[in-house]
Motif scaffolding. Sequence first.
Motif, PDB file in Angstrom:
ATOM      1  N   ILE A  33       0.823  -1.201   0.000  1.00 54.87           N
ATOM      2  CA  ILE A  33       0.000   0.000   0.000  1.00 54.87           C
ATOM      3  C   ILE A  33       0.861   1.255   0.000  1.00 54.87           C
ATOM      4  N   ASP A  34       1.881   1.291   0.839  1.00 52.38           N
ATOM      5  CA  ASP A  34       2.675   2.510   0.957  1.00 52.38           C
ATOM      6  C   ASP A  34       4.124   2.189   1.285  1.00 52.38           C
ATOM      7  N   VAL A  35       5.016   3.028   0.773  1.00 51.50           N
ATOM      8  CA  VAL A  35       6.441   2.946   1.077  1.00 51.50           C
ATOM      9  C   VAL A  35       6.791   4.237   1.807  1.00 51.50           C
ATOM     10  N   ILE A  36       7.258   4.115   3.027  1.00 50.02           N
ATOM     11  CA  ILE A  36       7.595   5.285   3.828  1.00 50.02           C
ATOM     12  C   ILE A  36       9.107   5.432   3.833  1.00 50.02           C
ATOM     13  N   GLU A  37       9.582   6.484   3.175  1.00 49.58           N
ATOM     14  CA  GLU A  37      11.016   6.725   3.098  1.00 49.58           C
ATOM     15  C   GLU A  37      11.422   7.687   4.202  1.00 49.58           C
ATOM     16  N   GLN A  38      12.549   7.411   4.822  1.00 56.30           N
ATOM     17  CA  GLN A  38      13.069   8.282   5.860  1.00 56.30           C
ATOM     18  C   GLN A  38      14.419   8.815   5.415  1.00 56.30           C
ATOM     19  N   GLY A  39      14.702  10.059   5.764  1.00 56.78           N
ATOM     20  CA  GLY A  39      15.965  10.688   5.368  1.00 56.78           C
ATOM     21  C   GLY A  39      17.172   9.959   5.915  1.00 56.78           C
ATOM     22  N   SER A  40      17.105   9.512   7.133  1.00 55.54           N
ATOM     23  CA  SER A  40      18.206   8.749   7.721  1.00 55.54           C
ATOM     24  C   SER A  40      17.621   7.516   8.389  1.00 55.54           C
ATOM     25  N   GLY A  41      18.320   6.437   8.280  1.00 53.88           N
ATOM     26  CA  GLY A  41      17.821   5.192   8.859  1.00 53.88           C
ATOM     27  C   GLY A  41      16.996   4.421   7.847  1.00 53.88           C
ATOM     28  N   SER A  42      16.388   3.366   8.315  1.00 57.75           N
ATOM     29  CA  SER A  42      15.619   2.521   7.405  1.00 57.75           C
ATOM     30  C   SER A  42      14.195   3.052   7.267  1.00 57.75           C
TER      31      SER A  42
END
Length: 64
Positions: A33-42
Amino acid sequence: MQESTQSQATEGNPQGFGYCSWHQRFAGDVRLIDVIEQGSGSGAVQYACGPCRKTHRLVPYADR
C-alpha cells in the motif's frame, strides 16, 4: 505434465501471504500500500489484506 497447486497472481498485480499493517495479523492476499522513506535510517512499508483494503478504501501502490 505437472500442474502447479498454487494460484497464479496476474502480471503486474502481485499478491502474497504476509503481515497486514491495518489489522496487525498475517493474512493471505496482501498488497503493498505505501512505502515510507526516511531521510536517515531505514524506511518502512505497509501492506494490507483484501478485507482491510476494502474497509479502509486503500489503493495498492502498483495501481496508482
